[in-house]
Design an enzyme around this catalytic site. Structure first.
Site, short mmCIF file in Angstrom:
data_model
loop_
_atom_site.label_atom_id
_atom_site.label_comp_id
_atom_site.label_asym_id
_atom_site.label_seq_id
_atom_site.Cartn_x
_atom_site.Cartn_y
_atom_site.Cartn_z
CB SER A 158 42.33 38.14 -26.57
OG SER A 158 43.82 38.43 -27.88
CG ASP A 243 40.59 37.86 -34.48
OD1 ASP A 243 41.66 38.80 -33.84
OD2 ASP A 243 39.28 37.88 -34.19
CG HIS A 285 41.72 40.63 -31.59
ND1 HIS A 285 42.02 39.50 -31.14
CD2 HIS A 285 42.59 41.61 -30.44
CE1 HIS A 285 42.76 38.86 -30.27
NE2 HIS A 285 42.96 39.78 -29.43
N1 LIG Z 1 49.47 44.89 -28.65
C1 LIG Z 1 48.62 44.36 -29.40
C2 LIG Z 1 47.16 44.73 -28.65
C3 LIG Z 1 46.25 43.69 -28.59
O1 LIG Z 1 46.96 42.50 -28.45
C4 LIG Z 1 45.11 43.13 -27.48
C5 LIG Z 1 44.87 44.67 -26.59
C6 LIG Z 1 43.40 44.37 -25.37
C7 LIG Z 1 43.16 43.36 -24.99
C8 LIG Z 1 43.40 41.95 -25.99
C9 LIG Z 1 44.44 42.22 -26.55
N2 LIG Z 1 45.10 40.87 -27.15
C10 LIG Z 1 45.38 39.66 -27.17
O2 LIG Z 1 45.05 39.35 -26.00
C11 LIG Z 1 47.81 45.19 -31.16
O3 LIG Z 1 48.86 45.73 -30.99
O4 LIG Z 1 47.35 44.60 -31.39
#
Ligand SMILES: N[C@@H](CC(=O)c1ccccc1NC=O)C(=O)O
Length: 331
Positions: A158, A243, A285
């Site tokens: 991510s 995703d 994801h």
């Molecule tokens: N606030 C995001 C959380 C999120 O994007 C995320 C959580 C843990 C590890 C990686 C993430 N996304 C990108 O770095 C959600 O609710 O999907």
């Protein structure tokens, strides 16, 4: 031409963008909150297990900053000539830590791969520019400390995939050493940060459009100072089936075999990287990463190293992947 749109249309568009960039809204098995909780629990448990069962050096400083720390987990074999997988955790540059991100440590160290989990200063303490620099310095540190390494494989998830991808553009000369990069494994990443600027993700990041573009690998591939040190350095761009469509678009456009009108000559393939693109079947994801705790996860199969995924695709054995949309990168 002047385009007039109403306030309600604007709020619909921003609402949709917000949803596209909220990965937990796209999960299919658990609800959003439960998924996020499970992700952090699995990460913490995997890290405790790795620290209890593997030889490791924790909180090793790779620089002078308080946040410049890595954890190194070693295979049993006494050698320093291991391959190293350097993992950059995700969390939208504002949450997550190395202390809950040792997902793949046990399965990989058991197979002779040393794993480095990188800490960097998340927002609001750190800026995007600083985080990019920290990941570069941590990679250089690994190279300097283990000059006999059998290759450094950069893996990010991510936001961490974004930071890892920025290493494709790094000018290593100012660091005094070029890391022996042999592969990139970019999982569910974001490569064009512009859309993020107008979402709530940007609240603690304070990115301007200019800053977003400066830190977007998608916009700078033509400026990569050097081609990969090893011309066989593969870049594997992976996205989970569950995703969001925007995350799919980000990965596809970064990889893309042919330039699009949106990003003329700005794709991995058109810039000469040996890139592959894969959609991993039936994972979201978060599952795509927490499955790395399992020895039989497809991304943990290290024979033939580095990326059995590529080998499996080439041999026509797609196994658990969705075969659609794969094209071999041109070189
Ligand atoms: N606030 C995001 C959380 C999120 O994007 C995320 C959580 C843990 C590890 C990686 C993430 N996304 C990108 O770095 C959600 O609710 O999907």
């Amino acid at each position: 031409m002047i385009l007039l749109i109403s306030a309600s249309q604007v709020s619909r568009i921003t609402g949709e963008l917000e949803k596209q960039y909220t990965p937990s809204k796209w999960t299919v098995r658990l609800g959003a909150e439960e998924t996020l909780k499970t992700f952090s629990q699995i990460g913490s448990q995997a890290t405790s297990k790795a620290r209890a069962t593997r030889r490791s050096q924790l909180h090793v400083p790779y620089g002078d900053g308080k946040g410049d720390k890595i954890d190194i987990y070693f295979p049993d074999v006494a050698s320093e000539a291991w391959p190293f997988l350097v993992f950059v955790h995700g969390g939208y540059w504002q949450y997550g830590s190395k202390d809950e991100s040792a997902f793949m440590v046990n399965p990989l160290t058991a197979q002779g791969v040393a794993v480095v989990v990188v800490a960097y200063d998340i927002a609001p303490k750190g800026t995007l520019d600083q985080m990019v620099d920290q990941v570069a310095r941590s990679t250089v540190f690994v190279q300097k400390r283990y000059p006999c390494n059998e290759g450094i494989y950069l893996c990010g998830h991510s936001a961490g995939a974004h930071l890892a991808a920025m290493m494709l553009l790094t000018n290593w000369t100012k660091h005094g050493v070029t890391p022996n990069l042999r592969g990139f494994l970019l999982i569910s990443g974001i490569y064009d940060l512009e859309p993020i600027v107008s979402t709530s993700v940007n609240a603690p990041l304070h990115m301007t459009l200019e800053g977003a573009r400066r830190n977007s690998p998608q916009w700078h591939l033509e400026a990569a100072p050097v081609k990969p040190a090893d011309p066989a350095c593969p870049v594997l761009v992976i996205v989970g089936q569950h995703d969001s469509p925007e995350f799919h678009r980000q990965s596809r456009e970064f990889y893309q075999r042919h330039a699009s009108s949106h990003f003329p000559a700005q794709t991995l393939c058109t810039r000469g990287w040996k890139a592959s693109f894969e959609e991993l079947h039936d994972v979201d994801h978060f599952e795509i990463i927490w499955n790395l705790t399992q020895e039989d996860d497809v991304l943990n199969q290290v024979e033939p190293w580095p990326f059995p995924l590529v080998a499996a695709i080439h041999s026509g054995q797609h196994g658990p992947f969705s075969p659609i949309e794969f094209e071999e990168g041109s070189f």
